[in-house]
Design an enzyme around this catalytic site. Structure first.
Site, PDB file in Angstrom:
ATOM      1  N   GLU A  35      -4.414   7.929 -12.908  1.00  0.00           N
ATOM      2  CA  GLU A  35      -4.124   7.219 -11.668  1.00  0.00           C
ATOM      3  C   GLU A  35      -4.604   8.093 -10.510  1.00  0.00           C
ATOM      4  O   GLU A  35      -4.248   9.267 -10.451  1.00  0.00           O
ATOM      5  CB  GLU A  35      -2.632   6.961 -11.518  1.00  0.00           C
ATOM      6  CG  GLU A  35      -2.040   6.052 -12.569  1.00  0.00           C
ATOM      7  CD  GLU A  35      -0.532   5.916 -12.396  1.00  0.00           C
ATOM      8  OE1 GLU A  35      -0.106   5.261 -11.427  1.00  0.00           O
ATOM      9  OE2 GLU A  35       0.213   6.481 -13.210  1.00  0.00           O
ATOM     10  N   ARG A 262       4.104  14.868 -24.882  1.00  0.00           N
ATOM     11  CA  ARG A 262       3.750  15.689 -23.736  1.00  0.00           C
ATOM     12  C   ARG A 262       4.109  17.148 -24.041  1.00  0.00           C
ATOM     13  O   ARG A 262       5.184  17.429 -24.564  1.00  0.00           O
ATOM     14  CB  ARG A 262       4.536  15.223 -22.498  1.00  0.00           C
ATOM     15  CG  ARG A 262       4.139  15.924 -21.214  1.00  0.00           C
ATOM     16  CD  ARG A 262       5.124  15.562 -20.114  1.00  0.00           C
ATOM     17  NE  ARG A 262       5.109  14.154 -19.790  1.00  0.00           N
ATOM     18  CZ  ARG A 262       4.279  13.580 -18.931  1.00  0.00           C
ATOM     19  NH1 ARG A 262       3.380  14.309 -18.316  1.00  0.00           N
ATOM     20  NH2 ARG A 262       4.351  12.291 -18.683  1.00  0.00           N
ATOM     21  N   LYS A 272       3.556  14.384 -10.715  1.00  0.00           N
ATOM     22  CA  LYS A 272       2.755  14.276  -9.496  1.00  0.00           C
ATOM     23  C   LYS A 272       3.646  14.124  -8.265  1.00  0.00           C
ATOM     24  O   LYS A 272       3.330  14.647  -7.193  1.00  0.00           O
ATOM     25  CB  LYS A 272       1.802  13.084  -9.595  1.00  0.00           C
ATOM     26  CG  LYS A 272       0.593  13.315 -10.470  1.00  0.00           C
ATOM     27  CD  LYS A 272      -0.312  12.093 -10.386  1.00  0.00           C
ATOM     28  CE  LYS A 272      -1.470  12.197 -11.343  1.00  0.00           C
ATOM     29  NZ  LYS A 272      -2.290  10.967 -11.339  1.00  0.00           N
TER      30      LYS A 272
END
Length: 560
Positions: A35, A262, A272
């Site tokens: 993104e 992850r 983020k």
């Protein structure tokens, strides 16, 4: 790739099974779908290495696709930074794609779902819809708008697209199952109204697709075979497949979503949103601050692409999340820099050393090896004179037998130069040492071939000639967070763990060969660590970032 060549991780096993079950190898295609709402971080680096690494291993194309479906948070700056990071890591993408490339196709498919009675327009508030969702143990209840007619839904959806309604007044929802045990299947939102300028499509659209609707369909349009996501997207897989079921043409490749864990890094955050907070609130200077876990921050600090790729390879792919000690990453950085970084001399906490029996105006240029790891050894010349800087900690007036550096009455070798003997000190009015006086053995010069030059002393210290030294600002970094898992305590704001001592700025001196250094050039300051030239450097003022120390703390941790 043969399964006999290496031990396969579970993702590679899935791919091998698909190939054995009839998927043509020339149909394989992967993608990396960031993104563009922030800079990439170390977690993204692992995902990049996974997807592009599979592309290399299987000789298959990899798309770079920007998931640009939220114009309120996306900027061209982030698109450019993402591309720069991937290229710096050493990877090339086959096609550069954007979810916004497919807005018309996604809209057309949404219209088809409405016509099939599988999507409807809802004008309830978000609070009302949330209440109707139910709980993981209680089924949801139908929206009063769930059974609108196809004609009314088509009309409202087109008017949403045309910008007739304000933000938040209408959404398009998939009509699935409000009693599904998977909360994501309880009539999820496909489109919301957003009157916001998009960085690529401008004001062309007033409605934007949600991630779950855009992602799988974008994979399908691009004919991606394996859509690899982190573990939090596992509950989304059922919805991913439901959307595909409604548009899939059997003559085409059907994408398969699979999830991996992850790998979180100690003493960092990789959200983020939290990284943006650190920047906007001034806890760090920028997205590429060398203390940040962003790829651009690691690059500026002096980490190398090879070291990050090796780190990703070392931690591998897993099905369960775990916390990786940042010392392992530092080990990979140190291991690579040891091979490629030239050795130079710099002094960060200087004290003046005067060689009393060295000629006043004499300057020698001594040979120093650039890197002992080189296959063919190369050398540079280093100026030597009567007055030098050495590290303050390399001298003690009085010391025990285990102190192998300079002290009064004992000898030590100056790196690439002579053996010296401490004779006396000069102190200021506060008792601080301002000068160390010593004598040198003229016949003990390193590499001169004389018996005296081969004389053994237990200590060797580094130095720079004061007359030739270049002043340098040196930025020494510590962990940005004092806690190994700053996200671990949900009751405490992660910013409570910010390390106030994460940056120390000192003024040091380096040998003159560094005058020609360029941004991001790497060096080992002998006995001090690895450093790189920062972009803030000018001809008048050199600025270095400390990349990593010489001490291998990971080896000690792994031994324990």
């Amino acid at each position: 790739m043969s399964t006999e060549e290496k031990s396969l991780n579970f993702i590679e096993q899935i791919i091998e099974e698909d190939l054995q079950n009839g998927l043509s190898k020339d149909k394989l295609r992967f993608r990396f779908p960031p993104e563009p709402n922030g800079y990439l971080h170390v977690g993204h680096a692992s995902a990049i290495c996974l997807n592009f690494g599979l592309g290399i291993d299987y000789n298959a194309p990899v798309n770079l696709r920007f998931d640009d479906t939220n114009p309120s948070k996306e900027e061209q700056e982030y698109v450019d930074a993402i591309k720069r990071d991937i290229e710096w890591l050493g990877f090339e993408w086959d096609k550069e794609c954007f979810a916004s490339d497919y807005f018309q196709q996604l809209y057309d498919w949404a219209v088809e779902l409405i016509k099939k009675g599988k999507a409807y327009v809802d004008n309830q508030s978000s609070e009302e819809m949330a209440k109707q969702k139910g709980t993981p143990t209680q089924p949801g209840t139908d929206s009063p708008n769930r059974n609108r007619s196809v004609e009314e839904n088509l009309d409202l959806f087109e008017r949403m697209k045309n910008g007739e309604f304000p933000n938040g007044s209408y959404v398009l929802r998939a009509k699935i199952d409000m009693a599904s045990p998977n909360m994501l299947m309880r009539d999820p939102i496909m489109y919301r109204i957003m009157h916001a300028k998009h960085h690529r499509t401008g004001n062309e659209w007033c409605i934007y697709p949600m991630y779950d609707w855009a992602h799988g369909e974008s994979d399908y349009i691009e004919q991606v075979t394996h859509s690899l996501c982190t573990l939090e997207f596992l509950p989304h897989r059922e919805l991913y497949n439901w959307f595909l079921d409604n548009i899939y043409d059997e003559s085409k490749v059907r994408p398969k979503q699979r999830e991996f864990a992850r790998r979180n890094l100690s003493h960092t955050v990789v959200s983020k949103r939290k990284l943006l907070q650190l920047v906007e609130e001034g806890h760090v200077k920028s997205w590429d601050d060398p203390r940040m876990s962003t790829i651009s921050g690691m690059r500026r600090r002096g980490y190398t692409p090879t070291s990050i790729r090796n780190f990703a390879k070392t931690i591998g792919i897993a099905k369960r999340s775990n916390l990786i000690d940042v010392s392992l990453l530092e080990f990979c950085v140190r291991e690579d820099l040891n091979k490629v970084a030239p050795r130079v001399m710099g002094v960060l906490d200087p004290v003046k050393l005067v060689i009393t029996n060295y000629p006043e105006d004499k300057v020698e240029f001594l040979q120093a090896e650039n890197n002992p790891e080189e296959e063919v050894m190369t050398y540079r010349e280093v100026p030597f004179s009567k007055e030098l800087y050495i590290e303050r900690e390399d001298f003690k007036e009085e010391a025990n037998k285990k102190f192998f550096r300079l002290t009064l009455g004992k000898e030590v070798r100056l790196k690439n130069a002579y053996i010296i003997k401490g004779e006396s000190v000069v102190k200021d009015e506060n008792g601080n040492i301002t000068e160390i006086h010593c004598t040198y053995d003229e016949d003990s010069k390193s590499g001169s071939g004389t018996e005296a030059s081969k004389r053994k002393v237990k200590g060797t210290i580094h130095w720079v000639s004061i007359a030739h030294a270049l002043e340098a600002e040196v930025r020494v970094y510590d962990r940005l967070f004092t806690h190994e898992n700053p996200d671990g305590n949900k009751d405490i704001d992660f910013k409570e763990y910010i390390n106030p001592e994460s940056l120390q700025i000192v003024t040091g001196f380096v040998e003159p060969s560094l005058a020609s250094a360029k941004e991001l050039d790497h060096f080992q300051f002998q006995r001090l660590g690895y450093f790189c030239l920062d972009r803030d450097s000018t001809k008048e003022k050199l600025v270095f970032n400390k990349t990593v120390g010489l001490r291998d703390s990971w080896a000690k941790i792994s031994e324990k």
